[in-house]
Design a protein around this motif. Sequence first.
Motif, PDB file in Angstrom:
ATOM      1  N   GLN A   1      44.029  77.355  10.760  1.00  0.00           N
ATOM      2  CA  GLN A   1      44.444  75.693  10.685  1.00  0.00           C
ATOM      3  C   GLN A   1      43.064  75.056  11.260  1.00  0.00           C
ATOM      4  OE1 GLN A   1      48.157  74.479  12.415  1.00  0.00           O
ATOM      5  NE2 GLN A   1      49.173  75.356  11.072  1.00  0.00           N
ATOM      6  N   LEU A   2      42.533  75.666  12.458  1.00  0.00           N
ATOM      7  CA  LEU A   2      41.364  75.159  13.122  1.00  0.00           C
ATOM      8  C   LEU A   2      40.167  75.141  12.392  1.00  0.00           C
ATOM      9  CD1 LEU A   2      41.985  76.268  16.869  1.00  0.00           C
ATOM     10  CD2 LEU A   2      42.239  73.933  16.063  1.00  0.00           C
TER      11      LEU A   2
ATOM     12  N   ASN B   1      49.074  68.775  17.824  1.00  0.00           N
ATOM     13  CA  ASN B   1      50.221  68.652  17.142  1.00  0.00           C
ATOM     14  C   ASN B   1      51.292  69.653  17.755  1.00  0.00           C
ATOM     15  OD1 ASN B   1      51.888  68.589  14.787  1.00  0.00           O
ATOM     16  ND2 ASN B   1      50.422  69.451  13.324  1.00  0.00           N
TER      17      ASN B   1
ATOM     18  N   ILE C   1      40.929  68.375  19.073  1.00  0.00           N
ATOM     19  CA  ILE C   1      41.183  68.313  17.719  1.00  0.00           C
ATOM     20  C   ILE C   1      42.457  68.918  17.577  1.00  0.00           C
ATOM     21  CG2 ILE C   1      38.727  68.373  16.755  1.00  0.00           C
ATOM     22  CD1 ILE C   1      39.152  71.561  16.477  1.00  0.00           C
ATOM     23  N   SER C   2      43.339  68.716  16.427  1.00  0.00           N
ATOM     24  CA  SER C   2      44.409  69.272  15.926  1.00  0.00           C
ATOM     25  C   SER C   2      45.527  68.994  16.967  1.00  0.00           C
ATOM     26  CB  SER C   2      44.141  70.815  15.411  1.00  0.00           C
ATOM     27  OG  SER C   2      45.279  71.164  14.901  1.00  0.00           O
TER      28      SER C   2
ATOM     29  N   ALA D   1      40.058  75.215   8.970  1.00  0.00           N
ATOM     30  CA  ALA D   1      40.351  74.268   7.955  1.00  0.00           C
ATOM     31  C   ALA D   1      40.241  72.731   8.645  1.00  0.00           C
ATOM     32  CB  ALA D   1      41.703  74.477   7.322  1.00  0.00           C
ATOM     33  N   GLN D   2      40.423  72.485   9.964  1.00  0.00           N
ATOM     34  CA  GLN D   2      40.459  71.285  10.060  1.00  0.00           C
ATOM     35  C   GLN D   2      39.084  70.699  11.005  1.00  0.00           C
ATOM     36  OE1 GLN D   2      44.109  70.503  12.206  1.00  0.00           O
ATOM     37  NE2 GLN D   2      45.405  70.787  10.478  1.00  0.00           N
ATOM     38  N   TRP D   3      38.173  71.673  11.098  1.00  0.00           N
ATOM     39  CA  TRP D   3      37.160  71.598  11.978  1.00  0.00           C
ATOM     40  C   TRP D   3      36.172  70.614  11.565  1.00  0.00           C
ATOM     41  CZ3 TRP D   3      36.586  74.508  16.409  1.00  0.00           C
ATOM     42  CH2 TRP D   3      35.460  74.185  16.983  1.00  0.00           C
ATOM     43  N   PRO D   4      35.811  69.523  12.524  1.00  0.00           N
ATOM     44  CA  PRO D   4      34.792  68.346  12.153  1.00  0.00           C
ATOM     45  C   PRO D   4      33.578  68.922  11.624  1.00  0.00           C
ATOM     46  CG  PRO D   4      35.745  68.266  14.532  1.00  0.00           C
ATOM     47  CD  PRO D   4      36.056  69.503  13.979  1.00  0.00           C
ATOM     48  N   GLN D   5      33.095  68.554  10.663  1.00  0.00           N
ATOM     49  CA  GLN D   5      31.986  68.971   9.746  1.00  0.00           C
ATOM     50  C   GLN D   5      30.659  68.376  10.431  1.00  0.00           C
ATOM     51  OE1 GLN D   5      32.189  71.544   7.388  1.00  0.00           O
ATOM     52  NE2 GLN D   5      34.310  71.564   8.201  1.00  0.00           N
TER      53      GLN D   5
END
Length: 119
Positions: free
Chosen positions: A37-38, A23, A20-21, A40-44
């Motif tokens: 950031q992780l 960048n 994930i993430s 906030a961007q964590w796969p739900q």
Amino acid sequence: MDEGEQQIELKFRIYDGTDISHNTYASSTGVASLKQQLVAQWPQDKSIIPKSINDIKLIHAGKVLENNKTLAESRLFYGDLPGGVITMHVVVQPPLAKKKSDKKSEESKKQNSCACTIL
């Protein structure tokens, strides 16, 4: 961001092998900022979801990165492969798990205590 500042390309691998993430980050980026950031961007759709940065540990080259340090201070390997991507492993460890184990140890102490009375 400074013109001459080192840029680091990172991706984060979570417990099931998913990346994930992916960048590019400045070397002055803080570890706590990355963790935010992780979260906030964590796969739900995952079974384990961190609720705060304290639930996440970032591991690089066998070393757990500290929240109060930057990527540069954490001494990430910059030039292993030209244009290479650094993979960090993400471990989710909610603080609740620790509290449950404390509770179990208290219960076991109660069960092992003697209630004998000498008359």
